[in-house]
Write a protein that holds these residues in place. Sequence first.
Motif, PDB file in Angstrom:
ATOM      1  N   ARG A   8      35.318  42.260  44.832  1.00  0.00           N
ATOM      2  CA  ARG A   8      36.211  41.218  43.723  1.00  0.00           C
ATOM      3  C   ARG A   8      37.703  41.118  44.084  1.00  0.00           C
ATOM      4  O   ARG A   8      38.190  41.096  45.080  1.00  0.00           O
ATOM      5  N   GLU A  31      35.141  48.316  46.416  1.00  0.00           N
ATOM      6  CA  GLU A  31      35.141  47.344  45.160  1.00  0.00           C
ATOM      7  C   GLU A  31      35.466  46.017  45.005  1.00  0.00           C
ATOM      8  O   GLU A  31      36.011  45.026  44.674  1.00  0.00           O
ATOM      9  N   PHE A  32      36.956  45.962  45.970  1.00  0.00           N
ATOM     10  CA  PHE A  32      38.082  44.248  46.401  1.00  0.00           C
ATOM     11  C   PHE A  32      38.503  44.373  47.772  1.00  0.00           C
ATOM     12  O   PHE A  32      37.847  45.389  48.558  1.00  0.00           O
ATOM     13  N   ASP A  54      39.284  36.881  40.963  1.00  0.00           N
ATOM     14  CA  ASP A  54      38.026  37.472  39.843  1.00  0.00           C
ATOM     15  C   ASP A  54      39.998  38.042  39.211  1.00  0.00           C
ATOM     16  O   ASP A  54      39.408  38.432  38.166  1.00  0.00           O
ATOM     17  N   ILE A  55      40.925  38.302  39.405  1.00  0.00           N
ATOM     18  CA  ILE A  55      42.216  38.830  38.916  1.00  0.00           C
ATOM     19  C   ILE A  55      43.572  38.402  39.701  1.00  0.00           C
ATOM     20  O   ILE A  55      43.846  38.082  41.038  1.00  0.00           O
ATOM     21  N   LYS A 125      41.660  48.005  36.269  1.00  0.00           N
ATOM     22  CA  LYS A 125      40.159  47.968  36.676  1.00  0.00           C
ATOM     23  C   LYS A 125      39.638  47.812  35.720  1.00  0.00           C
ATOM     24  O   LYS A 125      38.301  47.183  35.285  1.00  0.00           O
ATOM     25  N   ALA A 128      39.039  44.250  35.853  1.00  0.00           N
ATOM     26  CA  ALA A 128      37.879  43.109  36.696  1.00  0.00           C
ATOM     27  C   ALA A 128      36.403  44.181  36.072  1.00  0.00           C
ATOM     28  O   ALA A 128      35.236  43.198  36.214  1.00  0.00           O
ATOM     29  N   SER A 131      36.428  41.005  34.030  1.00  0.00           N
ATOM     30  CA  SER A 131      35.544  39.790  34.844  1.00  0.00           C
ATOM     31  C   SER A 131      33.859  39.451  35.434  1.00  0.00           C
ATOM     32  O   SER A 131      33.000  38.748  34.567  1.00  0.00           O
ATOM     33  N   THR A 132      34.281  41.296  35.284  1.00  0.00           N
ATOM     34  CA  THR A 132      32.609  41.006  35.807  1.00  0.00           C
ATOM     35  C   THR A 132      31.596  40.771  34.033  1.00  0.00           C
ATOM     36  O   THR A 132      30.982  39.681  34.293  1.00  0.00           O
TER      37      THR A 132
END
Length: 200
Positions: A8, A31-32, A54-55, A125, A128, A131-132
């Motif tokens: 992300r 993950e990021f 994403d964030i 988290k 995230a 967002s997913t």
Amino acid sequence: MKNPKPRRRVLVVSNGTQTYDYIASLLPSDEFEPPTLAASGGEAKRLLLSTDFDILVINAPLPDEFGLDFALDAAAVANAAAGHMGVLLLTKADLYEQVSFRAEDAGILTLPKPVQRQTLYTSLKLLAAVSTRLAKMEQRARTLEEKMMDIRLVNRAKWLLISHLGMNETDAHYYIEKQAMDTRRSRREIAEDVIRTYDS
């Protein structure tokens, strides 16, 4: 072997690098992607025009504005574009209630500063995950819209075949299906050919 999840993208908007460094230290690298830093609202707006994030984390106040209006604008643009960007606004504790009151209806998560490490990590988290989920819903909505468009085009083509060639609905449907099978093309492509031919 499972495919790795896409990493992300996070945009941190903060006057200074302390908050950026703090957030960067929390994010697992598998993950990021390394977060991007913008030092002002204006710089962040330019980055948002060219890159999908994403964030979005806004550490208020910013040097060129407080940050709440920017957060509201960013959330509105993401919603209007069926986007999936989560927005987190960090604000001084004495302003938290009034800022949170204005931000929550736009789907903006607000936290009072100073933020404990575990709270910030959990919030990131959570954003995230949301967002997913939103990205998957957006993809499903696009797929459904495309299927509905296919049905509309095929129906339009069938009625053109009925009115121009005297076919009945069953024959028109069979014609489109057979053409698609024989030419190894989609029903939509055949329907578009029929519409181009007879809808002039």
